[in-house]
Design an enzyme around this catalytic site. Structure first.
Site, PDB file in Angstrom:
ATOM      1  N   GLN A  46       0.835  -1.204   0.000  1.00 36.20           N
ATOM      2  CA  GLN A  46       0.000   0.000   0.000  1.00 36.20           C
ATOM      3  C   GLN A  46       0.872   1.257   0.000  1.00 36.20           C
ATOM      4  OE1 GLN A  46      -0.940  -2.388   2.547  1.00 36.20           O
ATOM      5  NE2 GLN A  46      -2.770  -3.148   1.498  1.00 36.20           N
ATOM      6  N   CYS A  75      -6.339   0.665   7.267  1.00 44.74           N
ATOM      7  CA  CYS A  75      -5.248  -0.311   7.243  1.00 44.74           C
ATOM      8  C   CYS A  75      -4.595  -0.275   8.615  1.00 44.74           C
ATOM      9  CB  CYS A  75      -4.235   0.022   6.146  1.00 44.74           C
ATOM     10  SG  CYS A  75      -2.789  -1.061   6.135  1.00 44.74           S
ATOM     11  N   ASN A 159     -13.122  -1.663   6.841  1.00 40.81           N
ATOM     12  CA  ASN A 159     -13.075  -2.236   5.506  1.00 40.81           C
ATOM     13  C   ASN A 159     -13.650  -3.655   5.583  1.00 40.81           C
ATOM     14  OD1 ASN A 159     -10.983  -3.338   6.991  1.00 40.81           O
ATOM     15  ND2 ASN A 159      -9.386  -2.910   5.521  1.00 40.81           N
ATOM     16  N   HIS A 161     -14.375  -7.642   5.455  1.00 38.89           N
ATOM     17  CA  HIS A 161     -13.615  -8.879   5.628  1.00 38.89           C
ATOM     18  C   HIS A 161     -14.533 -10.080   5.570  1.00 38.89           C
ATOM     19  CE1 HIS A 161      -9.638  -7.314   6.870  1.00 38.89           C
ATOM     20  NE2 HIS A 161     -10.353  -6.264   7.239  1.00 38.89           N
ATOM     21  N   GLU A 210      -5.446  -9.852   0.655  1.00 35.46           N
ATOM     22  CA  GLU A 210      -5.972  -8.493   0.806  1.00 35.46           C
ATOM     23  C   GLU A 210      -6.566  -7.969  -0.489  1.00 35.46           C
ATOM     24  OE1 GLU A 210      -4.375  -5.378   3.125  1.00 35.46           O
ATOM     25  OE2 GLU A 210      -2.770  -6.623   3.911  1.00 35.46           O
ATOM     26  N   CYS A 219      -1.855  -8.458   8.091  1.00 36.60           N
ATOM     27  CA  CYS A 219      -2.996  -7.567   7.863  1.00 36.60           C
ATOM     28  C   CYS A 219      -3.600  -7.241   9.218  1.00 36.60           C
ATOM     29  CB  CYS A 219      -4.027  -8.240   6.955  1.00 36.60           C
ATOM     30  SG  CYS A 219      -5.518  -7.241   6.681  1.00 36.60           S
ATOM     31  N   GLY A 222      -7.362  -7.440   9.254  1.00 27.81           N
ATOM     32  CA  GLY A 222      -7.691  -8.858   9.134  1.00 27.81           C
ATOM     33  C   GLY A 222      -7.529  -9.595  10.446  1.00 27.81           C
TER      34      GLY A 222
END
Length: 287
Positions: A46, A75, A159, A161, A210, A219, A222
């Site tokens: 990223q 993130c 985000n 998942h 990802e 992650c 995650g």
């Protein structure tokens, strides 16, 4: 355009960090993809942008671009690296920061041992908030992937998942199923696909494919989603060690309505300058 950058990583999840406070930065999809390219650019999962806050009560604004050029909401490994970057660059002397993200405000604490703790906020579990296409909230959703029927947990940590319980992460079909779950039509904004193996009530192993980056060594969101999924299923206690290919994160979640707390390292690798020109004649110079 010539940019100063810092290469950083959180447990091997690596970033190109750009200072948009002291230099002018213009990012488009092609520029992000060039910076992220491991052969022709700098190379990263990223690209992170540190910018002045635009909302009251925030210390800085944080923008995240996946390697494919898409801007994303959050993130976890990246925000730890951002806090370390801001301190090391002398942009702040605070050890407690409020960071503005697309997912909302994020609070970050720099610990005495150098690790960084992040308040990731409460997980979002209602399908519409993830977003995930389902008639109603459930513990476990059926997801048809080609000829397989999978059972996943769908969670947003800012985000989206999809968390899949597996017997052994080493043999889990991450490369095969990861992109199919990521682009599944039931996730209209795509998803990060987590493959989690529960070793005990305070210990899991995890691999994550990802969204927009492929499988990464770690992650942060995650790891938080995996713990939330395990807690909802009654498999995990409040404090959990999450072992990823790149190392270990500590995650704590007291339960629904409470924020998820994540603690881990943030490492600076090197600083450099990169020249990006419109005719695609671009080169990276490292110092």
């Amino acid at each position: 355009m010539e940019l100063e950058f810092t290469k950083m990583h959180g447990l091997g999840n690596d970033f190109v960090v750009l200072d948009a406070i002291r230099q002018a930065v213009t990012l488009d999809r092609d520029t992000v993809r060039f910076l992220a390219d491991r052969r022709f650019g700098v190379g990263c999962d990223q690209v992170l942008l540190a910018a002045p806050a635009t909302e009251p009560g925030m210390d800085f604004r944080y923008r995240i671009y996946n390697a494919d050029g898409d801007e994303v909401e959050q993130c976890g490994n990246g925000v730890r690296c951002l806090a370390r970057f801001l301190l090391d660059q002398g942009l702040t002397g605070k050890r407690q920061l409020r960071i503005q993200t697309l997912a909302g405000p994020t609070e970050v604490f720099v610990e005495d041992d150098g690790r960084i703790t992040v308040d990731m906020g409460p997980p979002r579990l209602e399908p519409a908030d993830i977003p995930f296409r389902a008639a109603q909230r459930a513990t476990g959703y059926a997801l048809q992937v080609q000829d397989r029927s999978l059972t996943i947990d769908a969670i947003s940590m800012g985000n989206p998942h999809a968390v899949l319980q597996v017997d052994d992460v080493d043999t889990a079909p991450v490369a095969e199923l990861g992109p199919l779950i990521e682009g599944h039509p039931d996730f209209p904004a795509r998803a990060n696909a987590g493959f989690v193996q529960v070793l005990g009530r305070d210990h899991v192993r995890l691999r994550v494919y990802e969204r927009g980056a492929g499988e990464t060594l770690a992650c942060g969101t995650g790891a938080c989603a995996a713990v939330v999924a395990g807690r909802i299923r009654g498999l995990l206690d409040e404090h959990v060690r999450v072992d990823l290919p790149g190392g270990r994160l500590a995650v704590h979640w007291a339960g629904e309505g409470s924020p998820v707390w994540m603690t881990g390292p943030a490492t600076t690798v090197f600083r450099g300058r990169v020249r990006v020109s419109r005719n695609d004649d671009a080169r990276a110079q490292v110092r």
